[in-house]
Design a protein around this motif. Structure first.
Motif, short mmCIF file in Angstrom:
data_model
loop_
_atom_site.label_atom_id
_atom_site.label_comp_id
_atom_site.label_asym_id
_atom_site.label_seq_id
_atom_site.Cartn_x
_atom_site.Cartn_y
_atom_site.Cartn_z
N TYR A 110 4.17 -12.83 22.88
CA TYR A 110 2.84 -12.27 22.73
C TYR A 110 1.87 -13.33 22.21
CZ TYR A 110 4.75 -7.44 22.75
OH TYR A 110 5.36 -6.26 23.07
N GLY A 111 0.59 -13.09 22.50
CA GLY A 111 -0.48 -13.76 21.79
C GLY A 111 -0.97 -12.84 20.68
N GLY A 112 -2.06 -13.24 20.04
CA GLY A 112 -2.56 -12.47 18.91
C GLY A 112 -3.86 -11.75 19.22
N ALA A 113 -3.95 -10.49 18.79
CA ALA A 113 -5.17 -9.70 18.97
C ALA A 113 -5.28 -8.72 17.80
CB ALA A 113 -5.14 -8.95 20.30
N LYS A 114 -6.46 -8.16 17.63
CA LYS A 114 -6.66 -7.17 16.57
C LYS A 114 -7.91 -6.36 16.89
CE LYS A 114 -4.63 -6.03 12.59
NZ LYS A 114 -3.18 -6.05 12.33
N GLY A 115 -7.95 -5.13 16.39
CA GLY A 115 -9.12 -4.29 16.59
C GLY A 115 -9.50 -3.58 15.32
N GLY A 116 -10.73 -3.08 15.29
CA GLY A 116 -11.17 -2.34 14.11
C GLY A 116 -12.45 -1.59 14.38
N VAL A 117 -12.65 -0.54 13.62
CA VAL A 117 -13.89 0.23 13.65
C VAL A 117 -14.37 0.37 12.21
CG1 VAL A 117 -15.00 2.42 14.24
CG2 VAL A 117 -13.16 1.53 15.70
N ARG A 118 -15.67 0.09 12.00
CA ARG A 118 -16.24 0.22 10.66
C ARG A 118 -16.58 1.69 10.43
NH1 ARG A 118 -20.77 -2.88 10.84
NH2 ARG A 118 -19.47 -4.74 10.70
N VAL A 119 -15.68 2.39 9.74
CA VAL A 119 -15.83 3.82 9.53
C VAL A 119 -14.97 4.22 8.35
CG1 VAL A 119 -13.93 4.35 11.14
CG2 VAL A 119 -15.65 6.10 10.66
N GLU A 120 -15.39 5.26 7.64
CA GLU A 120 -14.55 5.87 6.61
C GLU A 120 -13.90 7.10 7.25
OE1 GLU A 120 -12.25 6.73 4.49
OE2 GLU A 120 -13.34 5.39 3.11
N PRO A 121 -12.67 6.97 7.73
CA PRO A 121 -12.06 8.06 8.50
C PRO A 121 -11.87 9.33 7.70
CG PRO A 121 -10.45 6.34 8.02
CD PRO A 121 -11.78 5.80 7.62
N LYS A 122 -11.78 9.21 6.37
CA LYS A 122 -11.58 10.41 5.54
C LYS A 122 -12.81 11.32 5.58
CE LYS A 122 -8.44 8.06 2.30
NZ LYS A 122 -8.52 6.73 2.95
N GLN A 123 -13.95 10.78 6.03
CA GLN A 123 -15.16 11.60 6.11
C GLN A 123 -15.30 12.30 7.46
OE1 GLN A 123 -18.40 8.97 5.09
NE2 GLN A 123 -17.75 8.75 2.96
N LEU A 124 -14.37 12.04 8.38
CA LEU A 124 -14.43 12.67 9.69
C LEU A 124 -13.40 13.79 9.80
CD1 LEU A 124 -14.69 9.57 12.09
CD2 LEU A 124 -16.54 10.89 11.05
N SER A 125 -13.76 14.83 10.55
CA SER A 125 -12.78 15.87 10.86
C SER A 125 -11.79 15.32 11.89
CB SER A 125 -13.48 17.10 11.43
OG SER A 125 -13.99 16.81 12.73
N LEU A 126 -10.72 16.06 12.12
CA LEU A 126 -9.72 15.61 13.10
C LEU A 126 -10.34 15.48 14.48
CD1 LEU A 126 -6.70 14.88 13.25
CD2 LEU A 126 -6.27 17.25 13.98
N LYS A 127 -11.19 16.43 14.86
CA LYS A 127 -11.83 16.38 16.17
C LYS A 127 -12.80 15.20 16.26
CE LYS A 127 -10.02 19.60 18.65
NZ LYS A 127 -9.27 19.19 19.88
#
Length: 424
Positions: A110-127
């Protein structure tokens, strides 16, 4: 013309700057391959995406997402996706680069990769979390795929998030593609042993390192920062080997018990509420006092940049096992070395997760699945073999395990780069 791109002018003390410093330290050991070293200092591809979603109350919110492919010379990109309010492009670039080193150090294709989203997931509902994940997957769908770039869970993401990513990619491509992500639920092509694989790798490398420095695990005092999958799994295995878990720190605080924290009492609560907050079987101490705890083994398994020079001066541990990515700043690394504290670096210590992700990917392609015992045996064999190769390099050049890991990995990456040549 001078570029103002962040990988050319990194922020001081950023994870990317830490990574660049590590590359500079290894360059003298690369021989003729040093002519290619600039390849390691620039990500191959960085994608920034806008993620608009409709919230449950009908309003529209926008989040910023990233997917970085650092180096693909040895194979498709591989690396996790994290949801965290502090995610930045420089952080994701560094994490992708460390994945390049990690995959090469363990000799995965493999090579190297990474992803991310700037968000506080605890503030979101499951949907809301599902809508965020599906939109993010669609936005980065241009560059991911089973033979291109394979995401996996990381901070605040899990098997359910991977299931949504796999389903979204499959719907967009018109065919079920189980191999596009790893860390999936078992019945969607996930691998047995994957959830605890990173923690198991920390334990296996830690056990081997302890033998090298004549530190018996029976009775050894262990402190763990971060008590998610990695920290808790490693802690359980060390306790099973006879060690005492004396301190834990997570986002809710720090607890200490010099006589040993009873995991049988703690784990049901952690599984129920996701934290150590409110546990009555240990003393609550100030967070900064965690770094003064009398312990033999320290496992930083939270976020990067935790062991600063000041904290490195205070640590009482004989052995540091980096369960997190980039937890030790370069200056702190030097201080620990001067004090005789052995550090098993992240790029080998926590490689158990990506190793079992590789097993999952292989199993998905063959549609033939292994037992958990087979997974654990294969994992241990690969981890021990990789660590021994790195230790031999460290002894040969009289360098730290971190520099030796980078030397082994960078040689493999840059040899592939040289042999492939430049196109066009």
């Amino acid at each position: 013309m001078t570029s103002n791109l962040s990988f050319v002018h990194p922020s001081p003390d950023s994870p990317w700057q830490t990574y660049l410093s590590q590359v500079d330290r290894v360059t003298p050991y690369l021989g003729h391959l040093a002519r290619w070293v600039e390849t390691l200092k620039r990500p191959k591809r960085a994608l920034i995406v806008d993620i608009p979603i409709e919230l449950d109350d009908g309003t529209v919110a926008h989040y910023e997402g990233f997917r970085v492919q650092h180096n693909l010379s040895r194979g498709p990109g591989k690396g996790g996706v994290r949801y965290h309010p502090a995610v930045t492009l420089e952080e994701v670039m560094a994490l992708a680069a460390w994945m390049s080193i990690k995959n090469a150090a363990v000799n995965l294709p493999y090579g190297g990769a990474k992803g991310g989203v700037r968000v506080e997931p605890k503030q979101l509902s499951l949907k809301e979390l599902e809508r965020l994940t599906r939109r993010y997957t669609s936005e980065i769908g241009l560059i991911i795929g089973p033979q291109q770039d394979i995401p996996a869970p990381d901070v605040n993401t899990n098997a359910q998030v991977m299931a949504w990513m796999m389903d979204t990619y499959s719907m967009n491509t018109g065919a079920t593609s189980t191999g596009v992500v790893t860390g999936k639920p078992i019945h969607l092509g996930g691998s047995l042993g994957r959830v605890k694989a990173t923690g198991r790798g920390v334990f296996v490398t830690g056990r081997e390192a302890a033998r090298r420095i004549n530190l018996p695990l029976d009775g050894a005092r262990v402190a763990v920062q971060g008590f998610g999958n990695v920290g808790s799994s490693a802690a359980e295995l060390f306790v099973q080997a006879g060690a005492q878990l004396v301190a834990i720190q997570d986002h809710t605080g720090t607890i200490f018990n010099g006589g040993g924290i009873e995991l049988a009492d703690l784990m049901p609560m952690v599984q129920r509420q996701g934290s150590i907050g409110g546990f009555t079987g240990a003393e609550v101490i100030p967070d900064e006092d965690f770094w003064d705890v009398d312990c033999d083994i320290l496992i930083p398994a939270a976020l990067e940049g935790q062991i600063t020079p000041a904290r490195a001066q205070r640590l009482k541990a004989k052995l540091v096992l980096e369960g997190a990515n980039g937890p030790t700043l370069p200056e702190a690394d030097d201080i620990l070395a001067e004090r005789g504290v052995l550090v098993v670096p992240d790029v080998i210590c926590n490689a158990g997760g990506v190793t079992v992700s590789y097993f999952e990917w292989v199993q998905d392609f063959s549609s033939f699945f292994w037992t958990e015992d087979e997974i654990n045996v294969r994992l241990e064999k690969i981890m021990i073999g990789a660590l021994r190769r790195i230790w031999d390099t460290a002894d040969q050049h009289r360098i730290s395990l971190r520099t030796a890991t980078f030397a082994v990995a960078c040689e493999r990456i840059l040899t592939a780069r040289e042999e492939r040549g430049l196109y066009p």
